[in-house]
Design a protein around this motif. Structure first.
Motif: not given
Length: 613
Positions: A33-35, A37, A97, A298, A301, A323-325
């Motif tokens: 995922g995003s990092n 976030m 993260r 996103d 996701p 789960t989106d960003s």
């Protein structure tokens, strides 16, 4: 390698290091995922997690120790840590993260100080805020620009609002507005936003403002400015363009730049529900399919589910979550139903014929992908006069089955009730179908199926069918006996009439079949019950005691549906979930698929045989 420590001559203690195992390579952690976030305050934070792999121990994701102290109710910056050790004690490099909990919307520039306006027209085309390398705007995402405008005189033409390059070209357009639509003689705030889910990352050297190349000194647009320079000191400041750029480091555009964090969750469509069978108390189903996820925030996701792979008999709801960003979560449930059944009793009764009747469009749209998935070649019975009409396949779609190696046979011209037809009507309905099919590209047919299970016990109907076809699929039953020697019938062959001239119960124009549609209707489209009865049916050829099978279940399908709950009874059919489960059962249990393409009739012995047997 053993390290030995001695406390006294009689007391020793030994410790084994990781070197004794030969494993000195640590696992590697990969953050999903995003990092970093960024999530909105008050939203629910679900950590996307991480994976871990080790060259000696394989997947170690389940051994990761996650430290998560994110409190989405309180704005701030949080750090989530991931650690793991392999069995030899080698520790992976810790991964982290960063999670930013913010109040939305975020306004990296919020200058609302009003001093006076500057004009904008053909001789002064751009009024903007210049972003220097030291500006607090650098690296901030924005999706909205708000500024105060007024018109004086009668300016006309299109204004552009956004980010510009030094040569006046547009770098990122946020919006346009016709100058004539601006409020006259009174400053009004106007908002210009990027399309939903898009944002712009501010960079050093950006020129953020408005461009207008129309009007003149008497017909102009004015933009409100802040002459006291309340925003960011000299790090960002007002500039405008005449013949060149003029800078005013002690002034700002009165402007608000915002980044709105959408809170709408990803839209999740789970994979198709699964119906499966086990001979034990549970079934391992490692592959549940892939959900469809769309999200405006996103493009990728993080998708997860709570499956344990092993499913007990009964129905289990699997939760799919995306789960989106921004931390927004979408969810949907997939049903996995497992029924218990005995395994096939004998290898010799594992033969089956699959038929599809009526060339409905849904067979092509929903049924063919399942058949292709398992490489199953059924026989399809074509109502020739209805091809290409609403709710039915066209000829291109019908012939695609033939091109894929599937068998096409006749199902009359218009699917009428045989017991109510005159002789001339029967000759048309039955006799014209072979030429109709051949003229449209089908291969020659040798078999027909009477509609509605009607006419199989009517000598006039059977005699008419016999003029045009070698055989006919007609009556209800469980299995098809090639020699028509159905136990208890007294028959030993398939001759059409007995010595007294009466129709025989089982003959070459009365091949008996099992209708899935009738069973579904009888049991209220209860898929678990229908699946159980299907398993019983395809295992019912109990007279086959050797490799040359003479008893064969024939299963007929009609319509195929995604979801029967949304359809009226005339449009219900076998669901893709149930069809998939039934075809998978046949393939998993090594059933042999026979089609009518190779079914022939021996007129001397008066029985059927398969030309490939």
């Amino acid at each position: 390698i053993n390290s030995v420590g001695t406390s006294s001559p009689s007391n020793t203690a030994s410790a084994t290091t990781s070197a004794s195992t030969g494993d000195t390579t640590p696992p590697v952690i990969t953050v999903k995922g995003s990092n970093p976030m960024t999530i909105a305050r008050g939203s629910i934070y679900i950590d996307p997690g991480a994976t871990a792999s080790d060259p000696d121990n394989g997947d170690m994701t389940s051994s990761i120790v996650t430290q998560n102290n994110v409190n989405s109710a309180v704005t701030g910056t949080y750090t989530v840590t991931y650690n793991v050790k392999d069995p030899a004690g080698n520790a992976a490099q810790q991964k982290t993260r960063t999670v930013n909990v913010i109040t939305t919307p975020v306004a990296p520039m919020n200058d609302t100080q009003n001093t006076y306006g500057y004009s904008l027209y053909s001789a002064r085309q751009v009024q903007a805020e210049f972003v220097s390398s030291s500006s607090s705007l650098v690296g901030k995402s924005i999706d909205t620009i708000m500024m105060k405008l007024a018109k004086f005189g009668m300016p006309s033409g299109q204004m552009q609002v956004g980010v510009f390059n030094a040569d006046l070209t547009v770098k990122q357009l946020f919006g346009t507005k016709d100058a004539s639509s601006v409020t006259p003689d009174q400053y009004t705030q106007y908002t210009f936003s990027l399309p939903t889910s898009q944002s712009y990352l501010v960079q050093s050297g950006d020129i953020i403002g408005i461009k207008f190349t129309g009007g003149d000194a008497s017909n102009e647009i004015n933009i409100m400015t802040d002459q006291s320079n309340t925003f960011d000191g000299t790090n960002s400041y007002l500039i405008y363009y005449t013949n060149s750029w003029d800078s005013f480091t002690d002034q700002d555009i009165t402007m608000v730049l915002e980044r709105n964090l959408p809170t709408d969750p990803p839209q999740v469509t789970p994979p198709m529900n699964i119906l499966s069978v086990t001979t034990n108390s549970s079934r391992n189903i490692p592959n549940l399919g892939t959900p469809t996820v769309t999200d405006r925030n996103d493009p990728s996701p993080v998708i997860s589910n709570n499956s344990t792979v092993s499913f007990p008999v009964g129905t289990t709801n699997v939760l799919w979550r995306a789960t989106d960003s921004l931390g927004n979560i979408g969810a949907a449930y997939q049903k996995v139903t497992v029924i218990s059944a005995l395994p096939p009793a004998s290898q010799y009764n594992r033969v089956v014929m699959i038929n599809f009747d009526d060339n409905f469009q849904s067979i092509y749209d929903f049924g063919k992908p399942v058949l292709d998935k398992y490489n199953i070649k059924p026989t399809m019975y074509i109502i020739c006069g209805l091809v290409g009409t609403p709710d039915y396949m066209n000829w291109s779609e019908v012939l695609s089955f033939q091109a894929d190696g599937m068998d096409l046979q006749a199902h009359t011209m218009n699917h009428l009730h045989g017991n109510h037809l005159s002789q001339s009507q029967m000759d048309y309905e039955y006799g014209q179908t072979p030429s109709c099919m051949i003229n449209n590209g089908a291969k020659p047919v040798h078999m027909m199926a009477l509609p509605f299970y009607e006419g199989y016990n009517n000598a006039t109907v059977i005699n008419t069918v016999a003029k045009y076809y070698d055989m006919d699929r007609a009556g209800p039953g469980n299995t098809f006996f090639l020699h028509c020697d159905v136990p208890g019938s007294g028959q030993t062959d398939c001759r059409t009439f007995d010595s007294s001239g009466a129709l025989t119960v089982y003959n070459r124009y009365n091949i008996r079949t099992y209708s899935s549609n009738s069973v579904e209707l009888q049991y209220g489209y209860n898929e678990t019950t229908v699946f159980s009865l299907f398993i019983k049916e395809v295992n019912s050829a109990t007279t086959n005691t050797g490799p040359n099978s003479t008893e064969i279940p024939i299963v007929i399908y009609h319509r195929v549906a995604l979801d029967n709950s949304k359809l009226d009874v005339d449009h219900k059919g076998i669901t893709t979930m149930l069809l998939d489960a039934e075809m998978k059962y046949l393939v998993d249990n090594n059933f042999k698929f026979w089609t009518t393409k190779n079914l022939a009739y021996d007129s001397v012995k008066n029985w059927f045989y398969f030309k490939t047997s």
